[in-house]
Design a protein around this motif. Sequence first.
Motif, short mmCIF file in Angstrom:
data_model
loop_
_atom_site.label_atom_id
_atom_site.label_comp_id
_atom_site.label_asym_id
_atom_site.label_seq_id
_atom_site.Cartn_x
_atom_site.Cartn_y
_atom_site.Cartn_z
N GLN A 1 -52.11 -49.07 -94.88
CA GLN A 1 -53.19 -50.05 -94.87
C GLN A 1 -53.41 -50.64 -96.25
N GLU A 2 -53.39 -49.81 -97.28
CA GLU A 2 -53.55 -50.30 -98.65
C GLU A 2 -52.41 -51.23 -99.03
N ALA A 3 -51.20 -50.89 -98.61
CA ALA A 3 -50.05 -51.74 -98.90
C ALA A 3 -50.16 -53.08 -98.19
N ALA A 4 -50.60 -53.06 -96.92
CA ALA A 4 -50.73 -54.30 -96.15
C ALA A 4 -51.77 -55.22 -96.79
N PRO B 1 -52.33 -46.80 -89.68
CA PRO B 1 -52.14 -47.36 -91.02
C PRO B 1 -52.99 -46.71 -92.09
N ALA B 2 -54.21 -46.30 -91.74
CA ALA B 2 -55.10 -45.72 -92.74
C ALA B 2 -54.72 -44.30 -93.11
N ARG B 3 -53.87 -43.65 -92.31
CA ARG B 3 -53.51 -42.25 -92.57
C ARG B 3 -52.05 -42.09 -92.98
N THR B 4 -51.23 -43.10 -92.73
CA THR B 4 -49.79 -42.97 -92.98
C THR B 4 -49.44 -43.39 -94.40
N PRO B 5 -48.81 -42.52 -95.18
CA PRO B 5 -48.40 -42.90 -96.54
C PRO B 5 -47.19 -43.82 -96.50
N GLY C 1 -41.67 -56.72 -92.00
CA GLY C 1 -40.88 -56.30 -90.84
C GLY C 1 -40.97 -54.79 -90.63
N ASP C 2 -40.98 -54.04 -91.73
CA ASP C 2 -41.12 -52.58 -91.61
C ASP C 2 -42.48 -52.21 -91.03
N LEU C 3 -43.51 -52.93 -91.41
CA LEU C 3 -44.85 -52.64 -90.88
C LEU C 3 -44.88 -52.83 -89.37
N THR C 4 -44.16 -53.82 -88.90
CA THR C 4 -44.12 -54.06 -87.45
C THR C 4 -43.28 -53.01 -86.74
N ALA C 5 -42.05 -52.78 -87.24
CA ALA C 5 -41.10 -51.91 -86.53
C ALA C 5 -41.38 -50.43 -86.71
N ARG C 6 -41.88 -50.04 -87.89
CA ARG C 6 -42.01 -48.61 -88.16
C ARG C 6 -43.45 -48.09 -88.09
N VAL C 7 -44.42 -49.00 -88.07
CA VAL C 7 -45.81 -48.55 -87.99
C VAL C 7 -46.44 -48.96 -86.66
N LEU C 8 -46.56 -50.26 -86.42
CA LEU C 8 -47.21 -50.72 -85.20
C LEU C 8 -46.43 -50.30 -83.95
N ALA C 9 -45.11 -50.52 -83.98
CA ALA C 9 -44.32 -50.19 -82.79
C ALA C 9 -44.30 -48.69 -82.49
N GLU C 10 -44.48 -47.86 -83.50
CA GLU C 10 -44.47 -46.41 -83.32
C GLU C 10 -45.88 -45.84 -83.13
N GLY C 11 -46.89 -46.69 -83.18
CA GLY C 11 -48.26 -46.24 -82.96
C GLY C 11 -48.83 -45.40 -84.08
N LEU C 12 -48.32 -45.57 -85.29
CA LEU C 12 -48.84 -44.80 -86.43
C LEU C 12 -50.18 -45.39 -86.90
#
Length: 608
Positions: free
Chosen positions: A162-165, A204-208, A191-202
């Motif tokens: 989330q901080e990176a976004a 954002p506020a907790r994932t480093p 693209g990584d935010l879409t494929a590796r975070v949103l698509a995987e249901g992670l």
Amino acid sequence: MADSASDIAAFVESVHPYDSLPRDELQRVIRRFEPRRLKGGSKIYALNEHLPGLFLIMDGSVEVRDSSDSLISQLFPRNTLGERGLLADGRAATNARALTDVLLLMLPAAEFTRLMSEHPVYSRFFTRGKSTEIRRSDLAFRKVTDLMSSPPIVCSPDDTVQEAARLMRSHRVSSLCIVKEGRLVGIITTGDLTARVLAEGLEPARTPISAVMTPAPVSLGEGALVSDVFNLMLERRIAHLPISEGERVIGMVTQTDLTRYQATSSASMVSELSRATSATEMSKITARIPHLLVQLVGGNHAHEVVTRLITDIADAATRRLILLAEAELGPPPVPYLWLACGSQGRQEQTGVSDQDNCIFIDDSFVESHREWFDRFARFVSDGLNTCGYVYCPGDMMATNRRWCQPVKVWREYFRHWIETPGPMAQMLASVMFDLRPIAGTAELFRDLQAETLERASRNSIFVAHMIGNSLKHAPPLGLLRGFATMRAGERRNQIDMKHNGVVPVNDLGRVYALMGRLTPVNTRARLLTAEEAAVISQSGARDLIAAYDLIAELRLRNQAAQVKAGARPDNYLGPYDLGEFERSHLRDAFVVVRTMQSALANGRAATF
């Protein structure tokens, strides 16, 4: 698209290097040009075809492509094509076709060859800095530092997604470099935010960031070429590439950077300006001029090429504003000619330019026409100011009624300046001797220019005053092989590369042109023509041209460096910031200029 003999003559006379030819030769060459009209989409010539001659574009636009059908360039009025083939084996080295309906002037190959062999000024124009090899793209041979985004936007691997976004959003970038203890350890993209975070249901506020970044990304060093970027992006199928110096990341190159860089060309900007519908729209195009300056300087183009291409943009903006003005105000009540003076007139604009212009009106003008011309001049001048060509601080603009007059008034101006050469007359004459037609009826100026040059050159008192006026700007030379830098203020230890650098050479070139009744307005063209006409000696011309080239190119390089550093370009350079080699050569160049000033003052210009 007018192609009468008088229209063709007026056009060719305004195009370099034809404007440098002796009068009799110029008239002969004009008669040799053959007008050719072609519809948009028509072939002009194809690769390996025998070329009938050199093509000069009088109206319309042309595209040139290589053997793989890759676009090399788009060309517009005053550009030439076919010279590379004629300089090689007489066969076309590219494919060329009309993008729009065009009017081409074809100079037969035999005539081109004759001019190349008999006139050094003409030959230099077509051979200086040109290669017989057609390269697919100059961009591929630029250094990667010319187009990278710098400094890079970075974050820590411990930051959350989330901080990176939010960081990417606030800086409007599509990627971040992940840095730990000053070392590049990863990269994250939208693209990584879409494929590796949103698509995987992670969450954002907790994932480093370390959990979703691309670790140990491939990068290039600061010495890499843009061709290396192309190859690596294609090979790895990536769109973001960090640029590093050792382990420290110093920038980022993206596919968007490449696209933007390729789109920033004088040809594309001229094309866009020709279609703009308002000054505000045009200002968004001219705002890219500083980036064009960086691109051209980074490509090691000669200074006269850089300033010519930048001036072409000012010319295109002026012509478009003139058309828009006539569309709003209606047709002019009598014929007129819009002219540029100053750096635009000499085709020597850089990243810093104000506007200097005037209007010659047909002698059928009556005062009832004044309101139209007042509104017309204001429309164009205001539009130029909107486009970044700020109002002239000395009010040398067509909005000043003094500089918007019938030809008979202008003739009287020049007569008075020549016959009564006081300080103000000298200053005004110096400005007006740099006039160059931009749009309108060129015949309104042509006869007056020749008449004025002849009258002025025959008046020895006026010439003496012009020589004295040319010595007012001195090169910044100090004692003991040093420089006369500014002693106080924000410009302390700097020199003015305009007023104490190029202007002294501009002044010399103007006087040489007057003494020899030479018609070129561009400073370098004046020096070359003065050499050919023996106004100055071959050795003196060679030294002065070399000195001018060095001074002008250092000025442009300094402006490009300022733009890359995020500053507004200006004309001030710190000579002691240069290396010893460049500093020594710059001082030697200033010595040459001062020596030529002394020779002119002592009446030895032709023998120095």
